[in-house]
Design an enzyme around this catalytic site. Structure first.
Site, mmCIF file in Angstrom:
data_model
loop_
_atom_site.group_PDB
_atom_site.id
_atom_site.type_symbol
_atom_site.label_atom_id
_atom_site.label_comp_id
_atom_site.label_asym_id
_atom_site.label_seq_id
_atom_site.Cartn_x
_atom_site.Cartn_y
_atom_site.Cartn_z
ATOM 1 N N ASP A 1 1.813 7.977 -20.227
ATOM 2 C CA ASP A 1 2.343 8.096 -18.870
ATOM 3 C C ASP A 1 3.621 8.936 -18.917
ATOM 4 O O ASP A 1 4.604 8.540 -19.544
ATOM 5 C CB ASP A 1 2.627 6.696 -18.327
ATOM 6 C CG ASP A 1 2.957 6.666 -16.844
ATOM 7 O OD1 ASP A 1 2.969 7.734 -16.198
ATOM 8 O OD2 ASP A 1 3.204 5.563 -16.333
ATOM 9 N N ASP B 1 -0.377 12.196 -13.827
ATOM 10 C CA ASP B 1 0.545 12.105 -14.957
ATOM 11 C C ASP B 1 0.246 10.985 -15.943
ATOM 12 O O ASP B 1 1.087 10.635 -16.756
ATOM 13 C CB ASP B 1 1.975 11.950 -14.437
ATOM 14 C CG ASP B 1 2.208 10.630 -13.716
ATOM 15 O OD1 ASP B 1 1.242 10.060 -13.187
ATOM 16 O OD2 ASP B 1 3.365 10.185 -13.673
ATOM 17 N N GLU B 2 -0.959 10.408 -15.889
ATOM 18 C CA GLU B 2 -1.261 9.348 -16.845
ATOM 19 C C GLU B 2 -2.744 9.280 -17.149
ATOM 20 O O GLU B 2 -3.580 9.653 -16.331
ATOM 21 C CB GLU B 2 -0.746 7.996 -16.359
ATOM 22 C CG GLU B 2 -1.386 7.493 -15.102
ATOM 23 C CD GLU B 2 -0.824 6.148 -14.646
ATOM 24 O OE1 GLU B 2 -0.771 5.201 -15.463
ATOM 25 O OE2 GLU B 2 -0.458 6.059 -13.467
#
Length: 188
Positions: free
Chosen positions: A9, A99-100
């Protein structure tokens, strides 16, 4: 059986990208957005600013906050590049947001080392190649790996080895995450 699930993350992603693109913003409290905070830097979070908060409330909490409008094309490009680093280690990557992602490294430890070593290499590469901080949790399940990555923030690595799960939750940082919904996202 080793813990082979990674949850990676990017930390304070939108704000970190803004600080990467504009070095004058590094180390300063910034927020992406205006009327509503989309993301806050860790410097702004120290004042209680967080995503979803009104811009007015953010200014009350942190009068020196700097608002940026956002560079969404850059967020997508850098998010894609970070996820590509995970794909360099395993095809078993499940992206869950810009983003993860989760990655199962069970099939590649003979090539790249232990899951913890792979996570450390991913963190190093994302930092060196993209200039962004990333936290990684390593555990036996997706849910536990996600909690571990949240405990690792900012810019850290937490490995929950099999058989140590109860010890992990007994620590204050682990206890803080008990009862959260699976998939609950903290501010970027």
């Amino acid at each position: 059986m080793p813990a082979t699930i990674l949850h990676a993350d990017l930390d304070a992603f939108y704000a970190s990208v803004e600080q990467l693109l504009n070095p004058d913003l590094r180390g300063k409290p910034i927020a992406v957005g205006g009327g509503v905070v989309l993301a806050a830097s860790y410097e702004a979070k120290a004042f209680g600013v967080h995503g979803g908060m009104s811009g007015r409330k953010a200014r009350e909490l942190c009068p020196q906050i700097i608002f940026t409008g956002g560079n969404f094309a850059e967020y997508q490009r850098l998010g894609d590049a970070a996820i590509a680093v995970l794909h360099d280690f395993t095809p078993a990557v499940e992206r869950i947001s810009i983003d993860e992602a989760f990655a199962d490294v069970a099939g590649c430890t003979h090539l790249f080392g232990s899951p913890e070593a792979i996570a450390a290499t991913i963190r190093r590469r994302v930092r060196e190649e993209l200039g962004l901080p990333i936290s990684v949790g390593v555990a036996g399940t997706k849910q536990l790996a996600k909690i571990a990555s949240q405990v690792a923030k900012p810019d850290g690595l937490v490995h929950v080895a099999p058989g140590t799960e109860m010890d992990f939750f007994a620590r204050p940082a682990g206890r803080a995450h008990v009862g959260r919904r699976s998939g609950h996202r903290t501010q970027a």
